[in-house]
Structures are given as C-alpha cells and as structure tokens.
Enzyme design. Structure first.
Site, PDB file in Angstrom:
ATOM      1  N   ALA A 194       4.040   2.757  -5.145  1.00  0.00           N
ATOM      2  CA  ALA A 194       4.397   2.554  -3.740  1.00  0.00           C
ATOM      3  C   ALA A 194       4.870   1.137  -3.458  1.00  0.00           C
ATOM      4  O   ALA A 194       5.505   0.889  -2.426  1.00  0.00           O
ATOM      5  CB  ALA A 194       3.204   2.889  -2.842  1.00  0.00           C
ATOM      6  N   ASN A 195       4.584   0.195  -4.360  1.00  0.00           N
ATOM      7  CA  ASN A 195       5.002  -1.195  -4.161  1.00  0.00           C
ATOM      8  C   ASN A 195       6.223  -1.559  -5.008  1.00  0.00           C
ATOM      9  O   ASN A 195       6.481  -2.741  -5.261  1.00  0.00           O
ATOM     10  CB  ASN A 195       3.851  -2.157  -4.450  1.00  0.00           C
ATOM     11  CG  ASN A 195       2.881  -2.229  -3.286  1.00  0.00           C
ATOM     12  OD1 ASN A 195       3.212  -1.854  -2.169  1.00  0.00           O
ATOM     13  ND2 ASN A 195       1.671  -2.704  -3.543  1.00  0.00           N
TER      14      ASN A 195
ATOM     15  N   ASP B 281       5.667  -6.296  -1.517  1.00  0.00           N
ATOM     16  CA  ASP B 281       4.294  -6.464  -1.032  1.00  0.00           C
ATOM     17  C   ASP B 281       3.484  -7.449  -1.876  1.00  0.00           C
ATOM     18  O   ASP B 281       2.647  -7.065  -2.694  1.00  0.00           O
ATOM     19  CB  ASP B 281       3.561  -5.128  -0.938  1.00  0.00           C
ATOM     20  CG  ASP B 281       2.331  -5.232  -0.028  1.00  0.00           C
ATOM     21  OD1 ASP B 281       1.974  -6.378   0.370  1.00  0.00           O
ATOM     22  OD2 ASP B 281       1.729  -4.199   0.289  1.00  0.00           O
TER      23      ASP B 281
ATOM     24  N   ASP C 279      -1.480  -5.931  -6.995  1.00  0.00           N
ATOM     25  CA  ASP C 279      -1.460  -4.579  -6.419  1.00  0.00           C
ATOM     26  C   ASP C 279      -0.217  -3.828  -6.877  1.00  0.00           C
ATOM     27  O   ASP C 279       0.512  -3.249  -6.071  1.00  0.00           O
ATOM     28  CB  ASP C 279      -1.512  -4.645  -4.890  1.00  0.00           C
ATOM     29  CG  ASP C 279      -1.882  -3.286  -4.262  1.00  0.00           C
ATOM     30  OD1 ASP C 279      -2.431  -2.428  -4.997  1.00  0.00           O
ATOM     31  OD2 ASP C 279      -1.638  -3.103  -3.065  1.00  0.00           O
TER      32      ASP C 279
ATOM     33  N   LYS D 178       1.728  -0.823  -8.122  1.00  0.00           N
ATOM     34  CA  LYS D 178       1.612   0.630  -8.049  1.00  0.00           C
ATOM     35  C   LYS D 178       2.977   1.167  -7.663  1.00  0.00           C
ATOM     36  O   LYS D 178       3.841   0.407  -7.170  1.00  0.00           O
ATOM     37  CB  LYS D 178       0.556   1.041  -7.021  1.00  0.00           C
ATOM     38  CG  LYS D 178       0.823   0.506  -5.617  1.00  0.00           C
ATOM     39  CD  LYS D 178      -0.314   0.838  -4.666  1.00  0.00           C
ATOM     40  CE  LYS D 178      -0.065   0.227  -3.275  1.00  0.00           C
ATOM     41  NZ  LYS D 178      -1.197   0.514  -2.354  1.00  0.00           N
TER      42      LYS D 178
ATOM     43  N   GLY E 238       6.689   1.344   9.318  1.00  0.00           N
ATOM     44  CA  GLY E 238       5.401   1.789   8.782  1.00  0.00           C
ATOM     45  C   GLY E 238       4.339   0.728   8.988  1.00  0.00           C
ATOM     46  O   GLY E 238       4.628  -0.408   9.380  1.00  0.00           O
TER      47      GLY E 238
ATOM     48  N   GLY F 261       0.105  -0.496   7.605  1.00  0.00           N
ATOM     49  CA  GLY F 261      -1.085  -0.311   6.784  1.00  0.00           C
ATOM     50  C   GLY F 261      -2.264  -0.956   7.465  1.00  0.00           C
ATOM     51  O   GLY F 261      -2.220  -1.286   8.656  1.00  0.00           O
ATOM     52  N   GLY F 262      -3.346  -1.170   6.707  1.00  0.00           N
ATOM     53  CA  GLY F 262      -4.544  -1.728   7.313  1.00  0.00           C
ATOM     54  C   GLY F 262      -4.369  -3.158   7.757  1.00  0.00           C
ATOM     55  O   GLY F 262      -5.002  -3.596   8.724  1.00  0.00           O
TER      56      GLY F 262
END
Length: 503
Positions: A157-158, A171, A153, A155, A25, A27-28
């Site tokens: 997803a982490n 992360d 961060d 959340k 995957g 990300g930015g």
C-alpha cells in the site's frame, strides 16, 4: 480537546497558492487532499495532520496534547526527509507549514494505483513486470538508505505505480534517520510497521537498521514474484511467530521461471538476523540483470499501468523534475570519449591523499568519485592505481557522510582487490574492513562493527610493528566511535544535506 481545530474542505486556499479540490483518503494520523496550484503548476497532494481521529479522542487532555505533539514532530521530520531526498521514485516536497494551526505538507501528486491494488488486479505478474517494480522501488530505497534513513513501513500500500509505470515509494511518516541525535517520536511498546510485512526486530521492538527495510522489502518482492506473501496473512494468530522463527520456502516453489539467483536473494533478504541480510544496493545489483532492457517487447499479459515501460522505453519517459545539483567544488573530468591518462589519475590520488590526511574531502577526491567506474572498466582491478583511486574516493565519501557510497567502494576493495594473505595484505584488509565498519555504524550495525574491531585487534597482534601501528590507529578511532554510540544508533546529519539519487 481541540473541538474547534481546522477541518479541510474543498475551496480552501493554502499558502495563497494551493486550492483544495478532492479528498484522497485518510488514516489514523493524517488525511490527504488533491489541490490545484493557482500559479499554474501541476496539481499537488496536501497531507494534513488529523486532530479528530478516534484514537486521539479516546485520550484525556494531557495525553491528547502529548500524542498530537509527537505526530506533529513526525510530520515535520517527514517534511525534512522529503526535502532532502531527491529521486524520481520518491515524492518531491513543494511546501510545508500550518494552516489555521493544523500542520500540512504539499507534495508531488502521484496519479496511478498503489501496489496493493495492482497486485490484486494483475497477480500473478509476468516475471519482467515483477522485477521492473522491484528494481525501481529498491533504487528509491537505496537513495533513502544513503542518508541513512529507514522507512519502517514498507508494504504494497506504500508503493505507487504511476500512470507512466514508474514505481514510487510513498509515506515517510514514520521513517527514522539513523542518527544518535534523532528525536524519538514513538512511545515504548508501540510496534511499528504493518502486520505481515514487519521484520523480526520490529516485532520485538528493537532499534531498526537499514536491513530492517530489506526484510520488509523481501516480503514485498516475494509477493511480486508469487502473488502471495512469504507467510499467509489471514487471521492466523501464528503469523507473528512465523516471521520470528519460521524459515520461508523459496519463491520458485510457488511460481515457475524464477531464476535461482533471485530465489537465493529473497531468502537472504528474509533472514531472521539483520546482519545475514544483504544491503539494498546488493539487492538492486542482483535484480538489475533480470530487469527489462531498452527495446524489449511488452510482457504478456499486459497491465495498466505498465511498470516495465520506464525501463523498456526510457527515451519516452517524461522528464522528471529532479536535476543533479552542481557541486561547488567539482571540476570537469575527462570526457567519456577519451581514454584515462594514468599519470593524471595518479596526480589526483596524490592530491586526494593530502586532502584526506587533513580530514577533508576536497576537489581531487570529488573528481575521483566520478572516475571509479571508468578506472575499473578501462584498467581492471589489478593495477595499483585503480585500488588507490577507489580508496581515495571511498575515504572522500566517508568524510562527507555519504556512508552508503563509501560502503560500496570499501566492499569492492575488500572483495576484489586484496587477494593475498601476507602481512601487508592482512593489514590493508583490516584497515578497509574497519573503515567499512565505521560506515556500518551509521546504518545502526553496531554489533557487526564491534566484531570487526575485535577481529582487527587480533590481526594487528600478529603483524610486524609498523603495520600493527597502522591498523591500531584506525581500530582505536572506530572503537572510540563505538564507545560514543553505546546502545544508541548513530550516523550522519540529514538536515541541510540534500541527497540526489538520479534513479
């Protein structure tokens, strides 16, 4: 623009050891690949800094180079943090470097599902499952906060739930050490965190503290318990205002069977003012009694993975990679089977006090750190030697920069061991709270520390001269540290000091 920058592809070999196999995957800022360890070790995750993201391509050459340098700095900082944090719930760093000019990290590969996917598939969760996830993640977060480091961060997803059910916090790309000399890699006007899981101070672009993470984790805990975040996400433009000013309802109104203690905990975690939130160790201590215990039955409905398994069947969990490093100064403490000898502990206290007076944490204070639970368990909180042992252990932790452990002991002394209101009690309470304030400075709690310094000064003014001098000596020390901090955050140095948190 660097049009010729390296782009990872299957079969590439990193450091002559890690062969890229499957893209996982991107990300930015980064992309992640699974890689085979040619030396026969387990597969790893390799995280590369991206040079080709859309937001970078929109920048001119000068801004592009500046932004890429900032991202490189964040990746290097993530490597230092992962190399320092040693906990079963935080991925282990194996290697870092550059391949054909592109920075990368080789980390433990966590196979399983992220918490976002897990919640989408299994909500509403049985209460034991929700608490099991929360306990494991808060334990990992407590390890990071010991440094202290703010994740920034948090959340769903982490958070990963691996195949064994272990909760893993991932992360650390924008994690921040709370140190006065920590380099800033975030431009002004850039709000960190993820919409719906940001603390009010993040939204306002204020400096974070460890209790910023507590708010974000409170949002996750609310969703674990109820199946929904404290404020609905959607496309509602009022979401930010809700996090800034609206009080959430207790999770118990959305889901049956949530204990009152946990309802209260979640609401305190979601307090708008950081100093009204609990520390993460209090979160963990409140949740732990409600977590699954060894021998408990598997909750229904079943989930895969099962986050309760590591708590219900700890003996069956695979042995994790981390082992406690031996401290070069540590000497054996009395075996658990033997009762503690009060004279021995008093001698250790005398030696530790001499060490601490010299401004060092030596062998005696190290031994006392390992005895704090035993002295309280065997002798309670009323014997003077118990308080003396905890005081010396706390001072030892403080002198070595372990402000999280020191804070916990100072709070025990303040809350459980100083009961009276005579002049001596007030002086000792002032000194203990000043030392706690000194630790809180390392966690970015500047205003809270300033209030304690002011309160201690007023207390000292009403004490007999000798007691007042004792309080003033410590108060001036903490006040000097406050002046040195100014508006900046300060704390201990992360690099070069591994923190082992057994979990």
């Amino acid at each position: 623009m660097d049009a010729d920058a390296y782009r990872p592809s299957a079969g590439d070999l990193m450091d002559g050891r890690y062969e890229l196999s499957i893209p996982l995957g991107k990300g930015g800022m980064a992309q992640v690949w699974q890689a085979r360890d040619a030396s026969g070790g387990p597969d790893v995750a390799v995280k590369f800094l991206r040079h080709d993201s859309e937001d970078l391509q929109r920048l001119d050459s000068q801004d592009w180079e500046a932004e890429l340098a900032a991202r490189d700095g964040r990746l290097q900082r993530e490597a230092r943090l992962l190399g320092t944090l040693m906990h079963p719930g935080i991925p282990h760093l194996y290697a870092s470097g550059k391949h054909r000019g592109v920075p990368y990290l080789a980390m433990e590969l966590v196979s399983g599902v992220n918490l976002r996917t897990f919640l989408d598939e299994h909500s509403p969760l049985p209460l034991p499952t929700a608490i099991a996830v929360a306990v494991q993640v808060s334990d990992a977060l407590a390890c990071a906060h010991t440094l202290p480091v703010v994740h920034r961060d948090l959340k769903p997803a982490n958070v990963m739930i691996d195949e064994e059910g272990r909760g893993v916090l991932i992360d650390f790309g924008i994690a921040k050490p709370l140190r006065s000399d920590a380099t800033r890699y975030t431009a002004h006007g850039s709000t960190l965190g993820t919409r719906g899981y940001q603390a009010p101070e993040q939204i306002r672009e204020l400096d974070p503290t460890t209790r910023t993470d507590v708010y974000c984790f409170g949002c996750i805990l609310f969703e674990l318990l109820t199946g929904q975040p404290p404020f609905p996400l959607g496309a509602d433009s009022g979401l930010t205002d809700k996090h800034l000013s609206e009080e959430p309802l207790p999770p118990g109104l959305y889901a049956a069977g949530i204990p009152e203690e946990i309802d209260d905990l979640v609401l305190r975690m979601l307090a708008k003012k950081p100093d009204e939130r609990p520390y993460i160790d209090e979160v963990l201590a409140t949740l732990a009694p409600f977590a699954p215990q060894p021998g408990d039955a598997e909750p229904r409905p079943r989930t895969h993975p099962d986050p309760t398994a590591p708590l219900r069947r700890p003996q069956e969990s695979a042995h994790h990679r981390h082992t406690a490093p031996e401290h070069p100064l540590a000497t054996p403490t009395p075996p658990e089977a033997e009762w503690l000898d009060q004279r021995t502990v008093e001698q250790l206290c005398t030696q530790a006090e001499a060490e601490i007076a010299r401004g060092e944490a030596g062998e005696a204070s190290l031994q006392l750190r390992g005895l704090t639970e035993r002295v309280r368990k065997e002798w309670g909180d009323r014997r003077p030697v118990v308080r003396r042992a905890l005081q010396n252990a706390a001072d030892g932790f403080r002198l070595t920069g372990d402000f999280g452990s020191a804070s916990r002991l100072y709070r025990v002394i303040d809350e459980a061991m100083i009961q009276g209101d005579g002049p001596t009690d007030r002086a000792e309470r002032s000194v203990t709270r000043l030392r706690l304030a000194e630790c809180r400075l390392a966690f970015g709690e500047i205003e809270a520390a300033r209030e304690v310094v002011y309160w201690a000064g007023r207390t000292a003014a009403g004490l007999p001269n000798e007691l007042a001098r004792q309080v003033e000596a410590v108060r001036l020390t903490v006040d000097e540290q406050l002046s040195a901090h100014g508006p900046a955050l300060g704390g201990s140095t992360v690099e070069g000091r591994a923190v082992h948190c057994p979990g």
